[in-house]
Design an enzyme around this catalytic site. Structure first.
Site, short mmCIF file in Angstrom:
data_model
loop_
_atom_site.label_atom_id
_atom_site.label_comp_id
_atom_site.label_asym_id
_atom_site.label_seq_id
_atom_site.Cartn_x
_atom_site.Cartn_y
_atom_site.Cartn_z
N ILE A 156 0.84 -1.20 0.00
CA ILE A 156 0.00 0.00 0.00
C ILE A 156 0.87 1.24 0.00
O ILE A 156 0.59 2.21 -0.73
CB ILE A 156 -0.96 0.01 1.21
CG1 ILE A 156 -1.89 -1.20 1.17
CG2 ILE A 156 -1.78 1.30 1.23
CD1 ILE A 156 -2.77 -1.36 2.40
N SER A 236 -4.14 2.38 8.37
CA SER A 236 -3.62 1.02 8.58
C SER A 236 -4.27 0.38 9.79
O SER A 236 -5.25 -0.34 9.66
CB SER A 236 -2.10 1.04 8.70
OG SER A 236 -1.67 1.97 9.69
N ARG A 237 -3.75 0.68 10.99
CA ARG A 237 -4.36 0.19 12.23
C ARG A 237 -4.30 1.30 13.26
O ARG A 237 -3.27 1.97 13.43
CB ARG A 237 -3.63 -1.06 12.75
CG ARG A 237 -3.90 -2.32 11.93
CD ARG A 237 -5.34 -2.77 12.06
NE ARG A 237 -5.64 -4.02 11.35
CZ ARG A 237 -6.14 -4.09 10.14
NH1 ARG A 237 -6.37 -2.97 9.45
NH2 ARG A 237 -6.42 -5.26 9.58
N ASP A 261 -8.99 6.66 9.19
CA ASP A 261 -9.92 5.62 8.77
C ASP A 261 -9.95 4.48 9.79
O ASP A 261 -10.76 3.57 9.67
CB ASP A 261 -9.52 5.07 7.40
CG ASP A 261 -10.55 4.11 6.81
OD1 ASP A 261 -11.75 4.39 6.97
OD2 ASP A 261 -10.16 3.10 6.21
N GLU A 266 -12.69 -0.14 17.66
CA GLU A 266 -13.68 0.04 16.60
C GLU A 266 -14.91 -0.80 16.87
O GLU A 266 -14.78 -1.95 17.32
CB GLU A 266 -13.06 -0.32 15.25
CG GLU A 266 -11.89 0.58 14.88
CD GLU A 266 -11.28 0.23 13.52
OE1 GLU A 266 -11.81 -0.68 12.83
OE2 GLU A 266 -10.28 0.87 13.15
N HIS A 285 -13.51 3.02 8.82
CA HIS A 285 -12.66 1.91 8.37
C HIS A 285 -13.15 1.36 7.02
O HIS A 285 -13.57 0.22 6.89
CB HIS A 285 -12.62 0.79 9.41
CG HIS A 285 -11.42 -0.09 9.27
ND1 HIS A 285 -10.87 -0.79 10.32
CD2 HIS A 285 -10.64 -0.39 8.20
CE1 HIS A 285 -9.82 -1.48 9.92
NE2 HIS A 285 -9.66 -1.25 8.62
N GLY A 287 -11.18 1.61 4.04
CA GLY A 287 -10.07 1.66 3.09
C GLY A 287 -10.25 0.78 1.87
O GLY A 287 -9.94 1.17 0.74
N SER A 288 -10.76 -0.43 2.06
CA SER A 288 -10.92 -1.37 0.94
C SER A 288 -12.36 -1.41 0.43
O SER A 288 -12.68 -2.26 -0.41
CB SER A 288 -10.51 -2.78 1.38
OG SER A 288 -11.37 -3.25 2.41
#
Length: 327
Positions: A156, A236-237, A261, A266, A285, A287-288
Site C-alpha cells: 500500500i 492502517s491500524r 480511517d 472500533e 474503516h 479503506g478497501s
C-alpha cells in the site's frame, strides 16, 4: 462427507454458491456483525471459518474442537492469536495485496480532503453560511509539490508513493524496517529515519501492520517533531498511533489536522474527543470498501478456505503458519 464451514460475514450469492460446491455451509444471518460469544456458540462442529472481523483466541478455540482453518477477508490479522491457533493446529489465511490500490486511493483522498478543508467547506455551504466570499481562515494547503512521508513501504505504501509522485509531483520520503533500494529507484522515494521523516513531511501517512513493535509507534514526542502545518493520515491500524497523544497534539495545534480511517477501538466511541474536532476527518474503516475490491477479497478468502480444507497450501497462507504446513 463435505467439510463443515461457518460463514461469519455477509458474502455475495456467487461466492456462497462457490463454497457450497465444496463445503457444507452455515452462516450468520444477523444484521450486525456477529459477537464474540455468538461466534463461540456457532463453531462447535465447524472445520472452517470465513471471518470478516472479530478475535480468534484460545478461549474461542476451545469451543471449536474440529476447526482446521480460519480464513480472514482482510489483509491484516492482528485479531488472530497465532500461538493459540498453532497450539490447536489451526492455520490462518489472509488477503495481502488485493486492497492495495483501493486503500491508496483513499489515502490520497484523505490528504486532499484535509488539506483543502473539503468536509468543512461542504458543511459551510449546506448550512447556508456561504453568503459572501471566504476569508483567509478557510484557505487550505497545497498537496502538489509538497512532501509526503510514508511510514511503512509495503504494497500500500508503494501505491501511495506512486500516486503522490506521478499525480502530484510530491517529494516522497519513507521509513521502513528495511531499506527498499528497488522502490527508491522505481518511485523516486528517499529513505530516512522516522525522526527526519516527521520533521520534513507535510503529509505523514501511517501504513504499517499492527505488531508488538508498532503499537503506539507514534506518540507524544513524535508530534513535537512535526510541522505545525502537518497532516497525519492513518489508514492502517488505529493502535499504531497513540490516540491520547494525537488528541493533545491537535488541541495544542502542534499539527494542522488528522485524517483517520482506523481507531484504537472500533467502532469508535461516539463520545471520543476526535469526533468533536473540526480539524479531524473520521471515516468508518472503509479503506478497501469498493464493490470490486471487497468482492475480490471475499472470493480470495473463499478460495483460501477451500484449498486449506482440501489439504492443499492456500494461495495466501499467513506467513507464521508456513512452517507448520510444510511439516
Amino acid at each position: 462427507m463435505r467439510p463443515k464451514v461457518y460463514i461469519a460475514w455477509p458474502i455475495p450469492d456467487e461466492i456462497e454458491a462457490y463454497l457450497a460446491e465444496h463445503c457444507s455451509l452455515r452462516k450468520w444471518k444477523g444484521e450486525a456483525p456477529i459477537r464474540y460469544e455468538e461466534l463461540k456458540d456457532e463453531l462447535k462442529d465447524a472445520e472452517g471459518l470465513l471471518l470478516g472481523e472479530g478475535k480468534i483466541d484460545a478461549e474461542l478455540l476451545e469451543q471449536a474442537p474440529h476447526l482446521r482453518v480460519v480464513s480472514t477477508i482482510s489483509a491484516g490479522y492482528n485479531n488472530l492469536d497465532i500461538e493459540a491457533m498453532k497450539h490447536r493446529s489451526v492455520i490462518g489465511t489472509n488477503n495481502p495485496g488485493i486492497s492495495n490500490e483501493s486503500v491508496a486511493d483513499l489515502v490520497l483522498g484523505l490528504a486532499l480532503a484535509a488539506a483543502r478543508k473539503i468536509v468543512k467547506l461542504d458543511r459551510y455551504v449546506k448550512e447556508g453560511c456561504w453568503t459572501r466570499g471566504i476569508d483567509s481562515s478557510w484557505y487550505g494547503l497545497d498537496v502538489h509539490h509538497s512532501t509526503i512521508g510514508i511510514i511503512g513501504m509495503g504494497g500500500i505504501g508503494q501505491e501511495v508513493a506512486k500516486r503522490a509522485k506521478a499525480g502530484f509531483d510530491m517529494k516522497v520520503l519513507y521509513y521502513n524496517r528495511s531499506r527498499r533500494p528497488e522502490v527508491e529507484h522505481r518511485l523516486g522515494a528517499e529513505y530516512c529515519s522516522l525522526e527526519e521523516l516527521l520533521i520534513q513531511s507535510d503529509f505523514i501517512v501511517v501504513m504499517l501492520p499492527l505488531t508488538a513493535q508498532t503499537e503506539h509507534l507514534i506518540g507524544g514526542r513524535h508530534f513535537d517533531l512535526m510541522k505545525p502545518s502537518a497532516v497525519l493520515i492513518n489508514a492502517s491500524r488505529g493502535s499504531i498511533v497513540n490516540e491520547r497523544a494525537l488528541v493533545e497534539a491537535l488541541r495544542a495545534r502542534k499539527i494542522s489536522a488528522a485524517a483517520l480511517d482506523v481507531y484504537e477501538f472500533e467502532p469508535v466511541n461516539p463520545d471520543h474527543p476526535l469526533l468533536n474536532m473540526d480539524n479531524v476527518i473520521t471515516l468508518p474503516h472503509v479503506g478497501s470498501a469498493t464493490a470490486k475490491t471487497r468482492f475480490n477479497m471475499v472470493m480470495s478468502a473463499a478460495r483460501n478456505l477451500v484449498a486449506a480444507l482440501k489439504g492443499e497450501t492456500p494461495p495466501f497462507l499467513i506467513r507464521e503458519f508456513k512452517e507448520s504446513v510444510q511439516n
